[in-house]
Design a protein around this motif. Structure first.
Motif, short mmCIF file in Angstrom:
data_model
loop_
_atom_site.label_atom_id
_atom_site.label_comp_id
_atom_site.label_asym_id
_atom_site.label_seq_id
_atom_site.Cartn_x
_atom_site.Cartn_y
_atom_site.Cartn_z
N ILE A 22 3.83 5.30 82.42
CA ILE A 22 3.83 4.94 81.00
C ILE A 22 2.63 4.02 80.78
CG2 ILE A 22 5.17 3.93 79.14
CD1 ILE A 22 7.68 4.44 80.73
N ALA A 39 11.32 1.58 87.59
CA ALA A 39 12.56 2.34 87.53
C ALA A 39 12.44 3.48 88.53
CB ALA A 39 12.79 2.88 86.13
N SER A 40 13.46 3.65 89.34
CA SER A 40 13.40 4.74 90.30
C SER A 40 14.78 5.36 90.44
CB SER A 40 12.91 4.24 91.66
OG SER A 40 13.86 3.35 92.22
N HIS A 41 14.79 6.62 90.82
CA HIS A 41 16.07 7.22 91.14
C HIS A 41 15.89 8.21 92.28
CE1 HIS A 41 15.49 10.62 87.89
NE2 HIS A 41 14.72 10.81 88.94
N ARG A 42 16.99 8.48 92.91
CA ARG A 42 16.96 9.35 94.09
C ARG A 42 18.26 10.11 94.17
NH1 ARG A 42 16.19 5.68 98.60
NH2 ARG A 42 18.10 6.46 99.51
N HIS A 53 15.88 14.59 96.06
CA HIS A 53 15.16 14.34 94.81
C HIS A 53 14.77 12.88 94.77
CE1 HIS A 53 14.57 14.65 90.36
NE2 HIS A 53 14.71 13.36 90.51
N PRO A 111 20.82 12.39 88.87
CA PRO A 111 20.44 11.03 88.52
C PRO A 111 19.41 11.08 87.39
CG PRO A 111 19.18 11.75 90.41
CD PRO A 111 19.92 12.96 89.89
N MET A 112 19.78 10.68 86.21
CA MET A 112 18.86 10.81 85.08
C MET A 112 18.38 9.44 84.63
SD MET A 112 20.24 13.99 83.08
CE MET A 112 21.24 15.23 83.86
N MET A 113 17.22 9.45 84.03
CA MET A 113 16.67 8.19 83.51
C MET A 113 16.12 8.42 82.12
SD MET A 113 14.70 6.05 86.44
CE MET A 113 13.40 7.22 86.73
N ARG A 114 16.40 7.48 81.24
CA ARG A 114 15.77 7.51 79.91
C ARG A 114 15.11 6.14 79.72
NH1 ARG A 114 17.06 11.63 76.33
NH2 ARG A 114 18.73 12.97 77.05
N ILE A 115 13.82 6.14 79.76
CA ILE A 115 13.08 4.89 79.64
C ILE A 115 12.50 4.84 78.23
CG2 ILE A 115 11.32 3.42 80.67
CD1 ILE A 115 13.48 4.32 82.66
N GLU A 116 13.08 3.99 77.40
CA GLU A 116 12.69 3.95 75.99
C GLU A 116 11.65 2.88 75.71
OE1 GLU A 116 13.97 6.07 73.80
OE2 GLU A 116 15.87 6.78 74.61
N THR A 117 11.20 2.22 76.73
CA THR A 117 10.15 1.21 76.53
C THR A 117 9.09 1.39 77.59
OG1 THR A 117 9.60 -1.13 76.60
CG2 THR A 117 11.51 -0.45 77.87
N GLY A 118 7.85 1.24 77.17
CA GLY A 118 6.78 1.35 78.14
C GLY A 118 6.66 0.11 78.98
N ASP A 119 7.31 -0.97 78.53
CA ASP A 119 7.15 -2.24 79.23
C ASP A 119 8.23 -2.40 80.29
OD1 ASP A 119 6.57 -5.63 77.96
OD2 ASP A 119 6.06 -4.62 79.83
N VAL A 120 8.38 -1.39 81.12
CA VAL A 120 9.39 -1.44 82.17
C VAL A 120 8.76 -1.99 83.43
CG1 VAL A 120 8.90 0.94 82.92
CG2 VAL A 120 11.13 -0.04 83.36
N ASN A 121 9.54 -2.72 84.20
CA ASN A 121 9.03 -3.28 85.44
C ASN A 121 8.89 -2.16 86.47
OD1 ASN A 121 8.14 -5.03 87.33
ND2 ASN A 121 10.04 -6.19 87.54
N THR A 131 13.59 11.35 82.66
CA THR A 131 13.70 12.32 83.75
C THR A 131 15.14 12.78 83.82
OG1 THR A 131 13.99 10.53 85.35
CG2 THR A 131 11.80 11.42 85.15
N ASP A 151 1.64 2.42 77.90
CA ASP A 151 1.73 1.30 76.96
C ASP A 151 3.17 1.10 76.51
OD1 ASP A 151 0.09 3.71 75.10
OD2 ASP A 151 2.19 3.20 74.73
N ALA A 189 12.28 9.94 92.31
CA ALA A 189 11.44 9.76 91.13
C ALA A 189 11.20 8.29 90.90
CB ALA A 189 12.12 10.36 89.90
#
Lengths: 480, 378
Positions: A392, B299-302, A416, B287-297, A401, A394, A418
């Motif tokens: 990302i 985020a990971s999933h496996r 998997h 494992p799903m992720m929805r990142i609604e901000t670009g200012d994330v430190n 995902t 900005d 990510a």
């Protein structure tokens, strides 16, 4: 500043703005059309398209069956951003006033210039063994070089293949990607026109790539090209698909389809570098069936368009079949959505799938990875690995995902992983302090982010992709 | 009937069990038809006292209802399951938790639907270590809400023990307040159709470590959904899910980690695994992720679906362990690791361990046909 300087400055700004609106083709220019069919998507409209193309009866009936299916199926309720598309407003079929050509000289100036801007004649001369170009709804030029002729490869427009090789086409057309799969697949089958057909005889290895290029000429148009590749036993080819459109005030709609049938021990590489201008709503339906020991590799570069939804899929039907799916999606700008992914269906023992996705969102764009790995019972000892990373650039941008792994075979192993990360201010500052402009810096960082997936790709694919990414983050790509 | 329950009743008449299909191939991971079939089943429900020693036993067999539920973290319009659950409550329990607390719910038994609901409140800046035992002998739903207020620290173990015959839903909701921290563990045995539906909502600077351990054997079908919504900045979530499947059963371990636009500077780690013990077992991981901000430190999933490693099994068997003992030992190791990741301390970890070991044993004695192992790496 004096008046003449102000006028000159305004003209210069206007030129920059025109050039910067997301396409090397600039704004849309008028061009002559021989046939344009638009209106409510109905039986009459379908009949008129079929009549206009002079198709055999079986294809007309297939279209009508697809229309029935389209009318019955509900629209997918998870789609974002396509609510405003009114299919009845777009032109379902547009035939430009151009005779189908076999050489660039035979094309009218306005079309030859457009292809020259895109670098097509040069690419065809230097690296391709064949090329077909679709403008709006019809193929306007098909070039078949010696290599294909000598090896008895069948390469022609899809429309021509329907008439010249009906038995061969009937055997595979619509069999890889069923029309009832979803509403827009049914729409495609009802309205399809243009595209490419390739048949590779057994044991044939085509060294140089073959390309199909799709250009949408005007706004409020639909393009529904169909590409069908049948790779017989032991054959090999690399097929490249390119897409472009000028800057349009209103949108146009692309709902293309690719079907690949890879027979035993064949190998097909399919590369798409999609750089539609920012006014295109792009659905791309892609599916392959891989028989025993066959290999299908998809490379999907989704750089342009306002909205793209594409999920190249391989059904691993025969033992030992394998697939590799590499996708790069860039959603650069507000309202830009790249919803891309991959599907691998393991339906036989010892099958392998590798899915690597790199998504980049910038300037308020939304990049989504949506994928499925399905391992059916009986697909013993199958392996699958999915890696999807998001960058990302900005605060305003977003990344999703959404992977699904459904394993009905306990001897299979599916993994998997990510990560989602943000481009750090410190990285941008470092580059800015070395004189690198923000757009160039972003392009460099994106290129570094995707570097590991570029390794192993053909050189021409890598160079086109990097060039397109550079363009996307430069002034030319920042608006529209 | 109070306003909330009246509203739930209205929604239950018009809300579908699930609004959007789970996947193009498998429409629904939860078999909603089974829930539909038992919803209005006639019959009486009685309440048995749960086994074991408890600080509080809640329900008709113990302490009466003390809470006329007027608010809930469940989104009543999201699923008919949630609105039916609230509409069918005869009452609820509200417990303020400080220090060590062992709570058990009465066990509903019978063939008719029964809903129960418990709210655990950890006051501001308090510390609490809570064990909740939720057994069931009837179809229906058990709701547990855990609210950790600002600055508080809590650990919560939930033991879900449904009746293997009946469709059962555990609806677990957690709210972690500003600067609060929660260590959480759920251990669930299977029923014929089970949905373990968890969601955690996190405020700014809060911290969550959570693990879910679900077992599935026989013809069970277990759907474990673990969602996390980080709605405040600088929050941190580590979430793990492990499903263990044997026999012709199906376990799905899934969820969505959501970082809202307000979650700038936040981190999320989401890991789901499914361990398949024999040739008939099946597993789904999402494992799903929805990142609604670009200012994330970060985020990971496996996700992974796998079998017990053949080389490790061989090593143990070559040291004199039987095949069953070898599998049990390795499974216990996996379970210990997961319990460690959850962060629940001392007594809760010990309780979870004992229960999990019993469930491991049960998984292995269901008749593995034949044992499944992964080949040694070459």
């Amino acid at each position: 500043m004096g008046e003449p300087v102000r006028v000159a400055r305004e003209r210069e700004l206007r030129e920059v703005i025109e050039l910067s609106e997301g396409s090397v083709l600039g704004r849309v220019m008028p061009y002559p059309k021989e046939v344009e069919i638009r209106g409510r998507i109905s039986r009459d409209l379908i009949e008129e398209i079929s009549r206009s193309k002079g198709e055999p009866e079986w294809m007309r009936l297939l279209r009508l069956r697809a229309l029935e299916t389209f009318e019955k199926l509900p629209a997918p309720n998870w789609l974002e951003g396509v609510e405003s598309v009114d299919l009845d407003e777009i032109a379902a079929y547009v035939r430009p006033k151009v005779e189908a050509a076999e050489s660039w000289d035979q094309l009218p100036d306005w079309l030859r210039d457009a292809y020259a801007k895109l670098g097509l004649p040069e690419a065809e001369a230097k690296v391709l063994s064949g090329l077909t170009a679709v403008f709006d709804s019809e193929n306007v030029i098909t070039r078949v070089k010696e290599e294909l002729k000598k090896k008895n490869v069948v390469f022609l427009s899809m429309d021509e293949a329907v008439k010249r090789y009906p038995d061969l086409v009937k055997e595979y057309f619509g069999r890889v990607f069923p029309m009832a799969d979803h509403k827009f697949a049914a729409l495609h089958y009802a309205l399809w026109s243009g595209g490419a057909f390739v048949y590779l005889p057994p044991g044939t290895k085509v060294i140089n790539p073959v390309e199909a290029f799709f250009l949408i000429g005007g706004e409020m148009e639909g393009q529904f090209e169909h590409t069908l590749i049948v790779a017989d036993e032991g054959s090999y080819m690399h097929f490249i698909e390119g897409c472009a459109a000028p800057v349009l005030k209103k949108f146009s709609f692309h709902d293309g389809m690719v079907e690949i049938y890879a027979k035993r021990r064949s190998e097909v590489h399919f590369t798409t570098i999609q750089n539609w201008s920012g006014s295109i709503v792009n659905f791309n339906n892609k599916r392959a069936i891989a028989e025993e020991e066959a290999s299908v590799e998809w490379v999907e570069g989704s750089i342009g368009s306002r909205i793209t939804l594409t999920y190249p899929t391989t059904v691993l039907k025969g033992p030992g079949a394998r697939t590799k799916n590499i996708s790069i999606g860039i959603a650069n700008g507000p309202g830009k959505i790249k919803d891309v992914g991959a599907k691998a269906i393991h339906a036989a023992p010892n099958t392998r799938s590798l899915i690597i996705s790199k998504s980049i969102s910038s300037g308020g764009g939304i990049a989504t990875y949506r994928g499925l790995v399905k391992v059916l019972r009986g697909a013993t000892n199958s392996l699958s690995h999915v890696q999807c990373d998001s960058l990302i650039l900005d605060k305003e941008s977003r990344a999703y995902t959404l992977p699904r792994n459904e394993v009905d075979e306990p001897t299979a192993e599916v993994t998997h992983e990510a990560t989602v990360g943000r481009l750090g201010e410190d990285q941008l500052f470092y580059l800015a302090s070395r004189g690198v402009k923000e757009g160039e810096a972003k392009a460099m960082i994106v290129s570094g982010f995707i570097r590991d997936v570029l390794r192993g790709l053909p050189l021409e694919t890598v160079s086109i992709l990097l060039k397109v990414i550079e363009l996307e983050f430069s002034e030319l790509g920042s608006v529209g | 009937m109070n306003k909330l329950r009246a509203r739930a009743l209205e929604y239950s008449k018009v809300t579908p069990w699930q609004k959007v299909a789970d996947s193009p191939v498998t429409k629904y991971y939860t078999d909603w038809r089974s829930f539909e079939e038992v919803l209005d089943r006639p019959g009486q429900v009685s309440y048995e006292r749960p086994r074991g020693e408890w600080d509080l036993v809640l329900g008709p067999c113990g302490s009466d209802y003390n809470y006329d539920i007027d608010e809930t973290l469940l989104d009543l319009r999201a699923s008919r399951l949630y609105s039916e659950h609230v509409a069918r409550l005869e009452g609820a329990h509200l417990v303020d938790a400080k220090g060590r607390l062992r709570v058990a719910l009465c066990r509903p038994t019978g063939e008719a639907w029964a809903s129960q609901h418990l709210v655990i409140n950890v006051p501001e800046r308090a510390e609490a270590d809570v064990i909740i035992y939720a057994p069931r002998g009837a179809p229906g739903s058990t709701g547990v809400e855990v609210k950790v207020k600002e600055g508080a620290r809590a650990s919560v173990l939930i033991v879900a023990e449904p009746d293997p015959r009946w469709p059962t839903a555990y609806l677990i909701r957690r709210a972690v307040g500003v600067r609060a921290s929660l260590s959480s563990l759920v251990v669930a045995s299977p029923s014929a159709v089970e949905r373990v539906d968890e969601q955690t909502v996190m405020a700014a600077r809060s911290r969550l470590t959570h693990a879910s351990l679900t077992f599935s054997w026989g013809a069970a079908r277990v759907d474990n959904l673990v969602d996390t919504v980080q709605g405040g900045r600088d929050s941190s979530a580590d979430v793990y899910g492990l499903g263990v499947a044997s026999g012709p059963s199906l376990v799905s371990v899934r969820g969505t980690a959501i970082l809202t636009p307000q979650a700038a500077g936040s981190s999320s780690r989401f890991i789901v695994e499914a361990l398949l013990l024999d040739e008939q077992a099946r597993a789904y991981t999402m494992p799903m992720m929805r990142i609604e901000t670009g200012d994330v430190n970060v985020a990971s999933h496996r996700a992974a679906q796998y079998r017990l490693p053949g080389d490790q099994l061989f090593y143990l068997e070559s040291r004199g362990l039987s095949p069953g003992e070898a599998m049990e030992l390795l499974l216990r190791g996996r379970v210990d690791h997961l319990i460690g990741l959850s962060g629940v301390p001392g007594e809760a970890a010990g309780t979870a361990r004992s229960l999990a070991y019993a469930l491991v044993k049960r998984s292995l004695t269901g008749g593995l046909t034949p044992r499944l192992e992964a080949p040694a790496p070459s």
